[in-house]
Design a protein around this motif. Structure first.
Motif, short mmCIF file in Angstrom:
data_model
loop_
_atom_site.label_atom_id
_atom_site.label_comp_id
_atom_site.label_asym_id
_atom_site.label_seq_id
_atom_site.Cartn_x
_atom_site.Cartn_y
_atom_site.Cartn_z
N ASN A 42 0.83 -1.21 0.00
CA ASN A 42 0.00 0.00 0.00
C ASN A 42 0.86 1.26 0.00
O ASN A 42 0.55 2.24 -0.68
CB ASN A 42 -0.94 0.00 1.19
CG ASN A 42 -2.05 -1.00 1.05
OD1 ASN A 42 -2.38 -1.42 -0.05
ND2 ASN A 42 -2.62 -1.40 2.17
N LEU A 43 1.93 1.24 0.77
CA LEU A 43 2.84 2.39 0.81
C LEU A 43 3.47 2.62 -0.56
O LEU A 43 3.58 3.76 -1.01
CB LEU A 43 3.91 2.17 1.88
CG LEU A 43 4.93 3.28 2.08
CD1 LEU A 43 4.23 4.56 2.52
CD2 LEU A 43 5.97 2.87 3.08
N ASN A 44 3.86 1.56 -1.22
CA ASN A 44 4.41 1.70 -2.58
C ASN A 44 3.37 2.23 -3.56
O ASN A 44 3.69 3.06 -4.41
CB ASN A 44 4.94 0.35 -3.08
CG ASN A 44 6.42 0.19 -2.81
OD1 ASN A 44 7.14 1.16 -2.68
ND2 ASN A 44 6.85 -1.05 -2.73
N LEU A 45 2.14 1.75 -3.45
CA LEU A 45 1.09 2.23 -4.35
C LEU A 45 0.87 3.73 -4.21
O LEU A 45 0.78 4.46 -5.20
CB LEU A 45 -0.21 1.48 -4.08
CG LEU A 45 -0.32 0.07 -4.64
CD1 LEU A 45 -1.57 -0.61 -4.10
CD2 LEU A 45 -0.36 0.10 -6.15
N VAL A 46 0.79 4.19 -2.98
CA VAL A 46 0.56 5.62 -2.76
C VAL A 46 1.77 6.45 -3.17
O VAL A 46 1.63 7.51 -3.80
CB VAL A 46 0.18 5.88 -1.28
CG1 VAL A 46 0.15 7.35 -0.98
CG2 VAL A 46 -1.16 5.25 -0.98
N ALA A 47 2.97 5.97 -2.85
CA ALA A 47 4.18 6.73 -3.20
C ALA A 47 4.34 6.85 -4.71
O ALA A 47 4.63 7.94 -5.23
CB ALA A 47 5.40 6.05 -2.59
N PHE A 48 4.13 5.77 -5.43
CA PHE A 48 4.25 5.84 -6.88
C PHE A 48 3.11 6.62 -7.52
O PHE A 48 3.30 7.26 -8.55
CB PHE A 48 4.35 4.44 -7.48
CG PHE A 48 5.74 3.87 -7.42
CD1 PHE A 48 6.70 4.23 -8.36
CD2 PHE A 48 6.09 3.00 -6.41
CE1 PHE A 48 7.98 3.72 -8.30
CE2 PHE A 48 7.37 2.48 -6.34
CZ PHE A 48 8.32 2.84 -7.29
N ASP A 49 1.95 6.60 -6.90
CA ASP A 49 0.84 7.41 -7.41
C ASP A 49 1.15 8.89 -7.29
O ASP A 49 0.91 9.65 -8.23
CB ASP A 49 -0.44 7.06 -6.65
CG ASP A 49 -1.62 7.86 -7.15
OD1 ASP A 49 -1.85 7.88 -8.38
OD2 ASP A 49 -2.31 8.48 -6.31
#
Length: 125
Positions: A42-49
């Motif tokens: 989830n952290l990766n999804l938000v950071a890349f978004d």
């Protein structure tokens, strides 16, 4: 903020969760480790978004929407997982994964004296 900071934190969270899944024997701690791994994703999804929304003109925030979907699925998974663990604990008296795996394969090993067909022979005699 650079993309490397949340990516490194997510990698550390994921590695911690992976270690917990592989090293722990308690089913509840394994479920907690799976949750750590999901939070790293989830952290990766938000950071890349956030990183991609700065580069592109259109800001759909699909990573954040997918994160909310993943959180909802994880909440349902942990609820069902804990219910199964509690039911198994009440039935067997342990939540140790190795013991549960042993009991699933068979209660005891069959010996020549007490093979699978001896109960029927003793019952008919």
């Amino acid at each position: 903020m650079h993309l490397a900071y949340p990516a490194v934190l997510a990698a550390l969270l994921f590695c911690t969760g992976l270690y917990g899944v592989l090293a722990r024997r308690n089913a509840i701690l394994v479920l907690m480790s799976v949750e750590l791994m999901l939070n790293a994703v989830n952290l990766n999804l938000v950071a890349f978004d956030v990183w991609l929304s700065r580069a592109a003109e259109e800001t759909l925030h699909s990573g954040q929407a997918l994160t909310l979907f993943t959180i909802a699925i994880a909440a349902a998974e942990i609820g069902i997982g804990l219910a199964i663990v509690l039911a198994v604990y009440r039935a067997r008296g342990t939540s140790d994964i190795d013991r549960l795996r042993d009991t699933a394969e068979g209660h005891e090993t069959d010996t020549p004296e007490t093979g699978p067909g001896t109960e029927k022979a003793e019952a008919t005699a």
